[in-house]
Design a protein around this motif. Sequence first.
Motif, PDB file in Angstrom:
ATOM      1  N   THR A  16     -22.489   6.869  18.177  1.00  0.00           N
ATOM      2  CA  THR A  16     -22.435   8.305  18.439  1.00  0.00           C
ATOM      3  C   THR A  16     -22.494   9.103  17.144  1.00  0.00           C
ATOM      4  O   THR A  16     -23.194  10.119  17.070  1.00  0.00           O
ATOM      5  CB  THR A  16     -21.181   8.652  19.260  1.00  0.00           C
ATOM      6  N   THR A  17     -21.800   8.659  16.120  1.00  0.00           N
ATOM      7  CA  THR A  17     -21.847   9.349  14.828  1.00  0.00           C
ATOM      8  C   THR A  17     -23.280   9.390  14.304  1.00  0.00           C
ATOM      9  O   THR A  17     -23.774  10.441  13.886  1.00  0.00           O
ATOM     10  CB  THR A  17     -20.930   8.639  13.811  1.00  0.00           C
ATOM     11  N   SER A  19     -26.200   8.820  15.999  1.00  0.00           N
ATOM     12  CA  SER A  19     -27.170   9.493  16.871  1.00  0.00           C
ATOM     13  C   SER A  19     -26.995  11.006  16.863  1.00  0.00           C
ATOM     14  O   SER A  19     -27.987  11.744  16.841  1.00  0.00           O
ATOM     15  CB  SER A  19     -27.093   8.939  18.294  1.00  0.00           C
ATOM     16  N   ARG A  20     -25.760  11.477  16.853  1.00  0.00           N
ATOM     17  CA  ARG A  20     -25.555  12.933  16.796  1.00  0.00           C
ATOM     18  C   ARG A  20     -26.080  13.505  15.486  1.00  0.00           C
ATOM     19  O   ARG A  20     -26.680  14.579  15.471  1.00  0.00           O
ATOM     20  CB  ARG A  20     -24.076  13.264  16.970  1.00  0.00           C
ATOM     21  N   HIS A  21     -25.849  12.793  14.402  1.00  0.00           N
ATOM     22  CA  HIS A  21     -26.370  13.276  13.114  1.00  0.00           C
ATOM     23  C   HIS A  21     -27.889  13.374  13.150  1.00  0.00           C
ATOM     24  O   HIS A  21     -28.453  14.402  12.737  1.00  0.00           O
ATOM     25  CB  HIS A  21     -25.929  12.355  11.966  1.00  0.00           C
ATOM     26  N   SER A  23     -29.945  13.623  15.673  1.00  0.00           N
ATOM     27  CA  SER A  23     -30.402  14.670  16.586  1.00  0.00           C
ATOM     28  C   SER A  23     -30.240  16.054  15.973  1.00  0.00           C
ATOM     29  O   SER A  23     -31.164  16.871  16.017  1.00  0.00           O
ATOM     30  CB  SER A  23     -29.620  14.568  17.894  1.00  0.00           C
ATOM     31  N   ARG A  24     -29.093  16.306  15.388  1.00  0.00           N
ATOM     32  CA  ARG A  24     -28.838  17.629  14.808  1.00  0.00           C
ATOM     33  C   ARG A  24     -29.666  17.866  13.548  1.00  0.00           C
ATOM     34  O   ARG A  24     -30.210  18.953  13.365  1.00  0.00           O
ATOM     35  CB  ARG A  24     -27.354  17.776  14.508  1.00  0.00           C
ATOM     36  N   THR A  27     -33.399  17.933  14.857  1.00  0.00           N
ATOM     37  CA  THR A  27     -33.610  18.640  16.135  1.00  0.00           C
ATOM     38  C   THR A  27     -34.409  17.806  17.127  1.00  0.00           C
ATOM     39  O   THR A  27     -35.237  18.326  17.876  1.00  0.00           O
ATOM     40  CB  THR A  27     -34.232  20.044  15.945  1.00  0.00           C
ATOM     41  N   LEU A  30     -31.375  14.222  22.013  1.00  0.00           N
ATOM     42  CA  LEU A  30     -30.448  13.102  22.061  1.00  0.00           C
ATOM     43  C   LEU A  30     -30.144  12.777  23.514  1.00  0.00           C
ATOM     44  O   LEU A  30     -29.738  13.652  24.283  1.00  0.00           O
ATOM     45  CB  LEU A  30     -29.146  13.456  21.327  1.00  0.00           C
ATOM     46  N   THR A  32     -27.901  10.079  25.698  1.00  0.00           N
ATOM     47  CA  THR A  32     -26.872   9.047  25.581  1.00  0.00           C
ATOM     48  C   THR A  32     -26.610   8.426  26.949  1.00  0.00           C
ATOM     49  O   THR A  32     -26.604   9.118  27.963  1.00  0.00           O
ATOM     50  CB  THR A  32     -25.556   9.594  25.003  1.00  0.00           C
ATOM     51  N   SER A  35     -23.685  10.069  28.703  1.00  0.00           N
ATOM     52  CA  SER A  35     -23.921  11.405  29.261  1.00  0.00           C
ATOM     53  C   SER A  35     -24.551  11.336  30.643  1.00  0.00           C
ATOM     54  O   SER A  35     -24.398  12.253  31.444  1.00  0.00           O
ATOM     55  CB  SER A  35     -24.825  12.225  28.340  1.00  0.00           C
ATOM     56  N   ASP A  79     -28.926   6.838  22.423  1.00  0.00           N
ATOM     57  CA  ASP A  79     -27.647   6.249  22.027  1.00  0.00           C
ATOM     58  C   ASP A  79     -27.133   5.428  23.202  1.00  0.00           C
ATOM     59  O   ASP A  79     -26.785   5.980  24.244  1.00  0.00           O
ATOM     60  CB  ASP A  79     -26.689   7.389  21.691  1.00  0.00           C
TER      61      ASP A  79
END
Length: 176
Positions: A16-17, A19-21, A23-24, A27, A30, A32, A35, A79
């Motif tokens: 998660t750390t 994949s979120r990085h 994606s952000r 851009t 993401l 998961t 989700s 993710d």
Amino acid sequence: MKTAILVNGLPASGKTTVSRHLSRARTWPLLTLDSVKEPFFDAVGVGDREHNRALGRAAMAALWAVVADGPDGAVFVLDAWFGVVTRERLAELIAGAGVGRVLEVWCHAPGEVLAARYVARAGRRHPGHPGPDYAPELARRAGEVSPLRLGPVLEVDSSRAVDLAAIETWIDAARA
């Protein structure tokens, strides 16, 4: 050609750390597994491990259906612990989604680290996920699993500080 960046690894491995990085920072969409899976738990209920696994397989198919609807040239960050489906089934889902390039970021850590992380976060996770009693199995499985290797792989040991910029650099080189 669509690109799928699989951020793969066992639960509590740091996916998660990473994949979120990604994606952000880039851009990129993401997607998961949790989700998708957690609303399934809410809609059809929480059950035993086989029920959990069945919902995991359904959630995996749903992720790839979203990718299939994406435009050509899109880059998706996915993710998941991709071990919820067989390698052959995953290859089918990837092909069916029109993905032409797969990159894998394999997140891992020693079993005792994964188990401790899993127990520490268990109370904050959706009740559909296995509870803290899953930690010993997770620790054992850490020595048994490996990357999918459906494309280039970057192995990330999340028991140390993770260099997120280096992951971006690797992805850029692998996409070139």
